[in-house]
Every structure is written in C-alpha cells, then in structure tokens.
Design an enzyme around this catalytic site. Structure first.
Site, PDB file in Angstrom:
ATOM      1  N   ASP A  75     120.752  59.559  76.544  1.00 14.74           N
ATOM      2  CA  ASP A  75     120.065  59.100  77.753  1.00 14.74           C
ATOM      3  C   ASP A  75     120.100  60.164  78.852  1.00 14.74           C
ATOM      4  O   ASP A  75     119.059  60.565  79.388  1.00 14.74           O
ATOM      5  CB  ASP A  75     120.754  57.830  78.283  1.00 14.74           C
ATOM      6  CG  ASP A  75     119.925  56.574  78.061  1.00 14.74           C
ATOM      7  OD1 ASP A  75     118.695  56.672  77.983  1.00 14.74           O
ATOM      8  OD2 ASP A  75     120.519  55.489  77.991  1.00 14.74           O
ATOM      9  N   GLU A 131     115.970  55.752  84.865  1.00 14.64           N
ATOM     10  CA  GLU A 131     116.972  54.726  84.573  1.00 14.64           C
ATOM     11  C   GLU A 131     118.385  55.172  84.923  1.00 14.64           C
ATOM     12  O   GLU A 131     119.233  54.356  85.245  1.00 14.64           O
ATOM     13  CB  GLU A 131     116.891  54.341  83.091  1.00 14.64           C
ATOM     14  CG  GLU A 131     117.692  53.107  82.750  1.00 14.64           C
ATOM     15  CD  GLU A 131     117.463  52.622  81.331  1.00 14.64           C
ATOM     16  OE1 GLU A 131     117.783  51.459  81.066  1.00 14.64           O
ATOM     17  OE2 GLU A 131     116.979  53.405  80.502  1.00 14.64           O
ATOM     18  N   ASP A 142     111.796  56.431  80.982  1.00 13.86           N
ATOM     19  CA  ASP A 142     112.877  55.800  80.230  1.00 13.86           C
ATOM     20  C   ASP A 142     113.235  56.766  79.110  1.00 13.86           C
ATOM     21  O   ASP A 142     112.486  56.907  78.143  1.00 13.86           O
ATOM     22  CB  ASP A 142     112.454  54.444  79.664  1.00 13.86           C
ATOM     23  CG  ASP A 142     113.644  53.646  79.142  1.00 13.86           C
ATOM     24  OD1 ASP A 142     114.716  54.243  78.941  1.00 13.86           O
ATOM     25  OD2 ASP A 142     113.511  52.425  78.939  1.00 13.86           O
ATOM     26  N   ILE A 164     115.535  56.799  76.761  1.00  9.55           N
ATOM     27  CA  ILE A 164     115.659  56.122  75.460  1.00  9.55           C
ATOM     28  C   ILE A 164     115.372  54.653  75.686  1.00  9.55           C
ATOM     29  O   ILE A 164     116.213  53.893  76.170  1.00  9.55           O
ATOM     30  CB  ILE A 164     117.047  56.287  74.818  1.00  9.55           C
ATOM     31  CG1 ILE A 164     117.317  57.734  74.458  1.00  9.55           C
ATOM     32  CG2 ILE A 164     117.145  55.425  73.563  1.00  9.55           C
ATOM     33  CD1 ILE A 164     118.586  57.942  73.661  1.00  9.55           C
ATOM     34  N   ASP A 165     114.168  54.238  75.356  1.00 17.96           N
ATOM     35  CA  ASP A 165     113.794  52.831  75.411  1.00 17.96           C
ATOM     36  C   ASP A 165     114.076  52.235  74.038  1.00 17.96           C
ATOM     37  O   ASP A 165     113.515  52.683  73.039  1.00 17.96           O
ATOM     38  CB  ASP A 165     112.308  52.705  75.762  1.00 17.96           C
ATOM     39  CG  ASP A 165     111.876  51.258  75.885  1.00 17.96           C
ATOM     40  OD1 ASP A 165     112.694  50.442  76.332  1.00 17.96           O
ATOM     41  OD2 ASP A 165     110.731  50.954  75.533  1.00 17.96           O
ATOM     42  N   THR A 212     117.727  51.124  73.012  1.00 21.14           N
ATOM     43  CA  THR A 212     118.983  51.787  72.668  1.00 21.14           C
ATOM     44  C   THR A 212     119.578  51.262  71.362  1.00 21.14           C
ATOM     45  O   THR A 212     120.145  52.040  70.592  1.00 21.14           O
ATOM     46  CB  THR A 212     120.004  51.622  73.803  1.00 21.14           C
ATOM     47  OG1 THR A 212     120.158  50.237  74.121  1.00 21.14           O
ATOM     48  CG2 THR A 212     119.542  52.355  75.058  1.00 21.14           C
ATOM     49  N   ASP A 262     109.623  50.236  81.652  1.00 19.62           N
ATOM     50  CA  ASP A 262     109.535  49.582  80.342  1.00 19.62           C
ATOM     51  C   ASP A 262     108.114  49.189  79.968  1.00 19.62           C
ATOM     52  O   ASP A 262     107.882  48.756  78.831  1.00 19.62           O
ATOM     53  CB  ASP A 262     110.420  48.331  80.320  1.00 19.62           C
ATOM     54  CG  ASP A 262     111.898  48.664  80.197  1.00 19.62           C
ATOM     55  OD1 ASP A 262     112.220  49.702  79.602  1.00 19.62           O
ATOM     56  OD2 ASP A 262     112.721  47.884  80.714  1.00 19.62           O
TER      57      ASP A 262
END
Length: 359
Positions: free
Chosen positions: A48, A71, A143, A145-146, A148, A292
């Site tokens: 991330d 994020e 984002d 890492i959308d 996780t 998101d």
C-alpha cells in the site's frame, strides 16, 4: 489538436503499471512468508505505502499543482519504531521508480535509473494523498491496493487512479495484475490495464507493455435475464449479498453471481464478463470512499453503461473523501440498468415493510 487529458492519460498508465509491478513483486516475495493481515508490518501495508509513494511521486513531478485524495498517510512511518518498515518501503518504491524506461515513458516524470529518491522525499509523496476533496478544481484519487484480501489470496485486486475536475470524473486508469486477459480463458495470460477518458471511450491494454500496445475497445453487451448475472464482493461485510439474491429472484436471474474483490468488478462488467454490479450497504454509518468508485464509474459510462445509487441518482464525487450518505451503487449496461434499479427499489420497499414500527 491533442485530445483532452492526453498527457494525464499517458502519465497515469505509466504510474499504474509501475505500481502493479511493485505490488506483484511484494506478493511474490513476501506474502508467503509473513503475517497476512493489515497490521503495521504486513505485506499489504508494505505494498500500500510503496505503491502510493510511486504514483504520488510521478504525479508530483508531472502535475505538481494537483492535490491527491489517497488512502494512506506517512505519519506512522516517521516513528522510530517503523525503521524496518520504512526502509523496506523506500527500497521497493525506488526499485519501481528507477526501473528502465519503457517506450512512451519520460525521465521528466521521475522515472528511470537516475531517479532515486530519499526516504524523506518518498514520505512527503505519500503525504500528498491527504487532500480532503471538494466540489471544485482538479484532484486525483488513488487506491494503491483496492481489494486487500484478494491481494493476500493471490486473487483479484486493483491499483486505481482517477482524475476528477469540478466533481466530475474525467479519467480513470485501473491495473488488475491477476485478471485474465480474456475471461474465456481463465487459465491463460493475466494482467490488464483499463483506461477511460470522458468522451473518448473505454479500452483494455496488456499490463506488460501498455504504452505501445494496441488498445482493445470495450463496450458492455446487451443482456437478457437468461444471460444476466451479478458481479458481487467476496466479503460479506462489503455488500448485502442476501439483498442481491432477492433482487436476482425478482428479475428472474438464474445464473449464479460472479464474486471477486476490488474494482476488478467494474473492469469485468465493462468488457461483458457480468451483467450488473450491485453493492448495497450492509448497515448504517459506512460511507463509500470516492477512490473506490471514481475510476470504475467512468469506465462503465464510457463502455456504454450507467452507474447510479439506489435512488437512480449519479454518484457525487464533490462531497469530500466520501460519496456522502450511502444509498448503494448500481452499475449495469443501459438496457438493464433501469430493470435492476426497479428491482432494487422494490426490495428496499419490502425490507421497509418488514421493519418494526418507528423505523
């Protein structure tokens, strides 16, 4: 005359590609050997932060006046106790930034073998994601890492970047390292980039060499109730799956839902791998984050679909870091969106009728 947002598109593709390579590297090197939860030292935390450092560094070099709604922030990384984690993140980010230039990339973007960054520079880049959003001006959403849990399982996740101008998404780029290039061949090549620019359509590129590849245009096909199925979240906490099942029953849908993590669902919908994406709130209080849904929403719209909440209203990206009060998300092709919306509203009425008096 160049197309609108041409430079932003090229930079975004390069940034997302490099972030995808980084996250894939973290999975291959670390996930099998470390704690698989989102704590301070887990692989997903490392990925991330590192991916956000890479993307924000590139955006800072190319569009220095643009704020970023991200994020993560770097406050925890500045603690003495975070030395090991901070060192690893700096190494991974520099590895991604200093990799050889690909065709279409430029050293002025902060890329290439001579572009090593100090720890302080990378922490400052991460902190550029602290912008609170709003109704006016340019801003990026990221984002890194959308999805996780999908990332940790070696399944679907996405690196998601979008450009918003005056509360309207103008550009979206999503990288899906584990998504099959062709859904008809799930065991075949994997790794896709999805790109959409307002008024210029949506298309898919290979993750390997996207800036020199021929784009594959995307268009959501026509669906009937016989061919329609829902794209849903894997995690029950992320969407009200029992609600979706009742909607499917009302619509006469017989095909089982396709479940995957992340905005890869938007990508799959855009190329016709599912008929509708339904994400209804699981409880009171949670607000959807703009990062998101921003890139996914423009991808669907440019592929010929509609994205709305359960009232039929468009998503509002000008309210800050969230979409405001959560009325859910419905994304589908134009020929089925109204039918899905009608069924959703009917199920909501059924649920309201079952609620105790006073609710």
């Amino acid at each position: 005359m160049p197309l609108a947002f041409a430079a932003e598109k090229q930079v975004s593709i390069a940034a997302v590609r490099r972030a995808c390579i980084l996250t894939s590297s973290v999975f291959n090197k670390l996930v099998k050997h470390e704690t698989q939860t989102k704590d301070d030292k887990s692989p997903v935390t490392v990925a991330d932060y590192s991916a956000q450092a890479v993307v924000n560094t590139i955006l800072g070099r190319t569009f220095p006046d643009d704020p970023i709604v991200g994020e993560e922030d770097a406050s925890d990384l500045r603690q003495d106790s975070a030395l090991v984690l901070r060192t690893r993140i700096v190494e991974l980010a520099n590895e991604a930034l200093t990799a050889a230039l690909q065709l279409g990339e430029k050293s002025e973007w902060g890329l290439g073998p001579t572009q090593h960054c100090t720890a302080d520079t990378l922490l400052e880049a991460i902190d550029r994601g602290n912008y609170n959003g709003g109704p006016t001006g340019r801003m990026w959403t990221l984002d890194p890492i959308d999805g996780t849990k999908g990332f940790l399982r070696g399944e679907q996740y996405a690196v998601c970047l979008a450009l918003i101008v005056d509360a309207h998404v103008q550009l979206g780029v999503m990288g899906c390292p584990n998504l099959p290039v062709d859904a008809a061949h799930p065991d075949g090549a994997r790794g896709c980039l999805f790109v959409a620019v307002r008024g210029q359509g949506a298309y898919q590129l290979p993750l390997v060499d996207p800036l020199s590849a021929t784009p594959k245009p995307l268009a959501i096909p026509q669906f009937t109730t016989d061919t329609l199925n829902f794209l849903e979240s894997v995690e029950k906490a992320h969407a009200k799956l029992s609600f979706n099942a009742r909607v499917a029953q009302l619509l006469g849908i017989s095909r089982p839902p396709t479940r995957m993590d992340s905005q890869a669902k938007y990508c799959s919908l855009a190329r016709g791998d599912g008929g509708a994406y339904l994400r209804m709130p699981t409880g009171v209080g949670y607000k959807e984050k703009i990062w998101d849904h921003a890139p996914g929403s423009i991808l669907i719209e440019e592929a010929g679909g509609i994205v709305s909440d359960s009232r039929g209203q468009p998503l509002n990206f000008g309210l800050g870091r969230t979409l405001g009060e959560n009325f859910g998300v419905i994304a589908a092709g134009k020929n089925v969106h109204s039918k899905v919306l009608e069924a959703v509203q009917r199920v909501k009425e059924e649920e309201a009728g079952d609620a105790p008096q006073g609710q």
